[in-house]
Design a protein around this motif. Structure first.
Motif, mmCIF file in Angstrom:
data_model
loop_
_atom_site.group_PDB
_atom_site.id
_atom_site.type_symbol
_atom_site.label_atom_id
_atom_site.label_comp_id
_atom_site.label_asym_id
_atom_site.label_seq_id
_atom_site.Cartn_x
_atom_site.Cartn_y
_atom_site.Cartn_z
ATOM 1 N N ILE A 12 0.853 -1.206 0.000
ATOM 2 C CA ILE A 12 0.000 0.000 0.000
ATOM 3 C C ILE A 12 0.887 1.254 0.000
ATOM 4 O O ILE A 12 0.656 2.203 -0.756
ATOM 5 N N LEU A 13 1.928 1.231 0.865
ATOM 6 C CA LEU A 13 2.835 2.383 0.936
ATOM 7 C C LEU A 13 3.524 2.624 -0.404
ATOM 8 O O LEU A 13 3.621 3.765 -0.872
ATOM 9 N N ALA A 14 4.015 1.538 -1.005
ATOM 10 C CA ALA A 14 4.751 1.657 -2.271
ATOM 11 C C ALA A 14 3.845 2.250 -3.355
ATOM 12 O O ALA A 14 4.251 3.131 -4.122
ATOM 13 N N GLU A 15 2.582 1.776 -3.394
ATOM 14 C CA GLU A 15 1.643 2.317 -4.386
ATOM 15 C C GLU A 15 1.391 3.796 -4.145
ATOM 16 O O GLU A 15 1.376 4.605 -5.066
ATOM 17 N N GLU A 16 1.198 4.126 -2.878
ATOM 18 C CA GLU A 16 0.896 5.518 -2.517
ATOM 19 C C GLU A 16 2.042 6.444 -2.901
ATOM 20 O O GLU A 16 1.838 7.569 -3.359
ATOM 21 N N LEU A 17 3.284 5.973 -2.699
ATOM 22 C CA LEU A 17 4.456 6.815 -2.958
ATOM 23 C C LEU A 17 4.998 6.625 -4.375
ATOM 24 O O LEU A 17 5.950 7.307 -4.756
ATOM 25 N N ALA A 18 4.396 5.708 -5.130
ATOM 26 C CA ALA A 18 4.872 5.379 -6.490
ATOM 27 C C ALA A 18 6.357 5.018 -6.466
ATOM 28 O O ALA A 18 7.163 5.586 -7.230
ATOM 29 N N VAL A 19 6.731 4.105 -5.568
ATOM 30 C CA VAL A 19 8.116 3.603 -5.511
ATOM 31 C C VAL A 19 8.069 2.072 -5.466
ATOM 32 O O VAL A 19 6.997 1.476 -5.305
ATOM 33 N N GLU A 20 9.234 1.457 -5.592
ATOM 34 C CA GLU A 20 9.315 0.003 -5.451
ATOM 35 C C GLU A 20 9.262 -0.355 -3.964
ATOM 36 O O GLU A 20 9.908 0.311 -3.143
ATOM 37 N N GLY A 21 8.534 -1.409 -3.621
ATOM 38 C CA GLY A 21 8.447 -1.839 -2.220
ATOM 39 C C GLY A 21 9.820 -2.082 -1.607
ATOM 40 O O GLY A 21 10.052 -1.765 -0.435
ATOM 41 N N ALA A 22 10.745 -2.611 -2.413
ATOM 42 C CA ALA A 22 12.081 -2.927 -1.893
ATOM 43 C C ALA A 22 12.864 -1.677 -1.521
ATOM 44 O O ALA A 22 13.842 -1.747 -0.770
ATOM 45 N N ASP A 23 12.454 -0.512 -2.045
ATOM 46 C CA ASP A 23 13.167 0.738 -1.730
ATOM 47 C C ASP A 23 12.712 1.358 -0.415
ATOM 48 O O ASP A 23 13.311 2.312 0.071
ATOM 49 N N ILE A 24 11.625 0.829 0.168
ATOM 50 C CA ILE A 24 11.160 1.345 1.462
ATOM 51 C C ILE A 24 12.001 0.673 2.550
ATOM 52 O O ILE A 24 11.910 -0.531 2.762
ATOM 53 N N LEU A 25 12.842 1.467 3.223
ATOM 54 C CA LEU A 25 13.756 0.887 4.206
ATOM 55 C C LEU A 25 13.179 0.918 5.619
ATOM 56 O O LEU A 25 13.369 -0.006 6.390
ATOM 57 N N ASP A 26 12.499 1.995 5.969
ATOM 58 C CA ASP A 26 11.987 2.139 7.326
ATOM 59 C C ASP A 26 10.930 3.244 7.309
ATOM 60 O O ASP A 26 10.777 3.943 6.306
ATOM 61 N N TYR A 27 10.185 3.372 8.410
ATOM 62 C CA TYR A 27 9.187 4.448 8.471
ATOM 63 C C TYR A 27 8.836 4.761 9.909
ATOM 64 O O TYR A 27 9.132 3.988 10.822
ATOM 65 N N GLU A 28 8.237 5.937 10.097
ATOM 66 C CA GLU A 28 7.600 6.323 11.367
ATOM 67 C C GLU A 28 6.180 6.722 11.002
ATOM 68 O O GLU A 28 5.939 7.830 10.520
ATOM 69 N N ILE A 29 5.253 5.797 11.192
ATOM 70 C CA ILE A 29 3.882 6.017 10.742
ATOM 71 C C ILE A 29 2.926 5.757 11.896
ATOM 72 O O ILE A 29 3.064 4.773 12.624
ATOM 73 N N GLY A 30 1.995 6.670 12.069
ATOM 74 C CA GLY A 30 1.000 6.521 13.121
ATOM 75 C C GLY A 30 -0.375 6.286 12.532
ATOM 76 O O GLY A 30 -0.662 6.696 11.404
ATOM 77 N N LEU A 31 -1.240 5.615 13.309
ATOM 78 C CA LEU A 31 -2.650 5.556 12.941
ATOM 79 C C LEU A 31 -3.295 6.810 13.484
ATOM 80 O O LEU A 31 -2.954 7.265 14.573
ATOM 81 N N TYR A 32 -4.186 7.396 12.725
ATOM 82 C CA TYR A 32 -4.882 8.575 13.239
ATOM 83 C C TYR A 32 -6.383 8.429 13.044
ATOM 84 O O TYR A 32 -6.842 7.681 12.180
#
Ligand code: ZN
Length: 431
Positions: free
Chosen positions: A195-215
């Motif tokens: 979902i993140l990769a689609e949202e950011l239009a990047v490859e999933g493998a390029d996502i290394l880490d994140y700080e994401i909260g539910l709101y």
């Protein structure tokens, strides 16, 4: 600024500010649109009288300042500070759980949230994602806000727990895991990264880490007769009410001296982090401002003694259902103006000399205010003012709007109180 604008701007910040990164981005937008120039911490600053500047720090803290009027080389700093974070749930890495036909997420609790209020609400996710970059030392970071409601943490039916109305202690690892609104093919291992990769239009493998909260996706709603008021029920009022009052105050323009707005992350987890109020961040920025104006270290230190800090954060409003929780003689009902918070234990940093400054402004401008104390047999938690003023030892006042249901997924404020607070900040910077 009109009275309506005060609330419109707050509602907009609540809607845009779905993570501390998004709060910072929206504050940055407001300063940029007002003509403030962006600076960077790792570069020299050449500042001009009449100039207006801001710098972001680690994407979730921001310092803005304007150099107004006939500034002497040792003119003081007029500082107001608030926090960009709020309690909630944060996603762990590798968060996906697939259990008996449900897709779920693994979360941890950020700050002192009232956990039960997070049940049965439409939730979305927002925060910062770190991507693989060409330069190992400078990874690319991007903000993401999934915006639509994708998750919910369902309660247990009363039929399965007949004692539920006697109060339930929620286990943070077992009972706060949201169910994701996915079905069929979508429910695969690694679905959240997809979902993140689609949202950011990047490859999933390029996502290394994140700080994401539910709101909480709930929209702010005015409660009461008429178009706007007398109450606003909304997520994140603590402390976006303070953040927006400072921004609006600064944008109205300053008087003599150096006006500073300081927005710190990590207040809800104690402030003692690199971008929190317990770091050297504020003093480093003030020192860089002095240096950028051509002042030496001694002049900077002298300027500190002409300075003041207004720590802006919410207080506890008088709750009509719990009068026994309130002080006997100092109470702050909603819509009676801003509250000035005092505690001899210095959990609020307020001192009488600094209060005298704020109180005189309120009296001269006709701004309503109350003074707030905790019950002598109760506790309340502290503010960043108490922490920041140990790093930058200037006269300090803790003030803000009174609030009901503080740290609930949805809090309740009085609209008149935000108008009073914005009025105070405008007048404070105009001094
Ligand atoms: Zn707060």
């Amino acid at each position: 600024m009109s009275e309506n604008q005060v609330m419109e701007r707050l509602v907009q910040l609540i809607e845009h500010g779905t993570s501390p990164y998004h709060v910072t981005a929206d504050v940055e937008r407001q300063f940029r649109e007002a003509g403030y120039t962006r600076l960077f911490m790792g570069r020299p600053w050449e500042l001009e009288r009449g100039g207006r500047y801001y710098v972001t720090v680690h994407d979730s803290s921001l310092m803005a300042f304007s150099i107004e009027g006939q500034v002497g080389r040792t003119a003081g700093f007029r500082i107001a500070a608030a926090h960009t974070d709020f309690p909630g749930l944060r996603l762990k890495q590798k968060p996906e759980l697939l259990r008996n036909g449900y897709a779920q997420l693994n979360v941890e609790v950020y700050g002192g949230a009232i956990l039960n209020t997070w049940l049965d609400r439409p939730l979305s996710a927002a925060g910062r994602v770190a991507l693989r970059g060409k330069d190992v030392l400078h990874p690319v970071t991007r903000l993401v806000d999934l915006k639509s409601p994708l998750f919910v943490i369902p309660n247990l039916a009363i039929h399965l727990n007949r004692e539920i109305n006697k109060g339930v202690e929620l286990n943070r690892q077992k009972e706060l895991l949201p169910v994701a609104g996915l079905w069929g093919e979508e429910m695969k291992e690694g679905y959240f990264r997809k979902i993140l990769a689609e949202e950011l239009a990047v490859e999933g493998a390029d996502i290394l880490d994140y700080e994401i909260g539910l709101y909480n996706c709930d929209r702010p709603e005015y409660v009461g007769r008429g178009e706007a008021g007398p109450y606003l029920s909304a997520p994140r009022i603590d402390n976006l009410s303070g953040v927006q009052a400072i921004v609006s105050g600064m944008l109205e323009g300053g008087g003599e001296g150096i006006c500073v707005g300081a927005f710190f992350d990590h207040e809800e987890i104690g402030s003692r982090t690199k971008q929190g109020a317990g770091s050297q961040l504020l003093s480093l920025v003030l020192e860089k401002i002095a240096a950028g104006l051509g002042a030496g270290r001694t002049e900077y230190l002298d300027a500190l003694w002409e300075s003041m800090l207004l720590s802006v954060d919410v207080g506890h409003a008088y709750h009509p259902n719990y009068p026994e929780k309130m002080d006997l003689t100092n109470q702050s009902p909603l819509n009676h103006g801003l509250c000035i918070k005092e505690a001899c234990a210095q959990t609020y940093a307020t001192d009488s000399r600094a209060v005298a400054v704020i109180q005189q402004i309120c009296m001269e401008e006709g701004i309503p205010f109350t003074k707030y104390f905790n019950r002598s047999d109760g506790t309340s938690g502290g503010t960043l003012g108490a922490i920041a003023s140990t790093m930058v030892p200037v006269p300090t006042v803790d003030a803000g709007i009174p609030l009901l249901a503080m740290h609930s997924a949805r809090e309740l404020m009085g609209t008149e109180d935000e108008r009073a607070l914005a009025g105070l900040l405008g007048a404070y910077y105009r001094l």
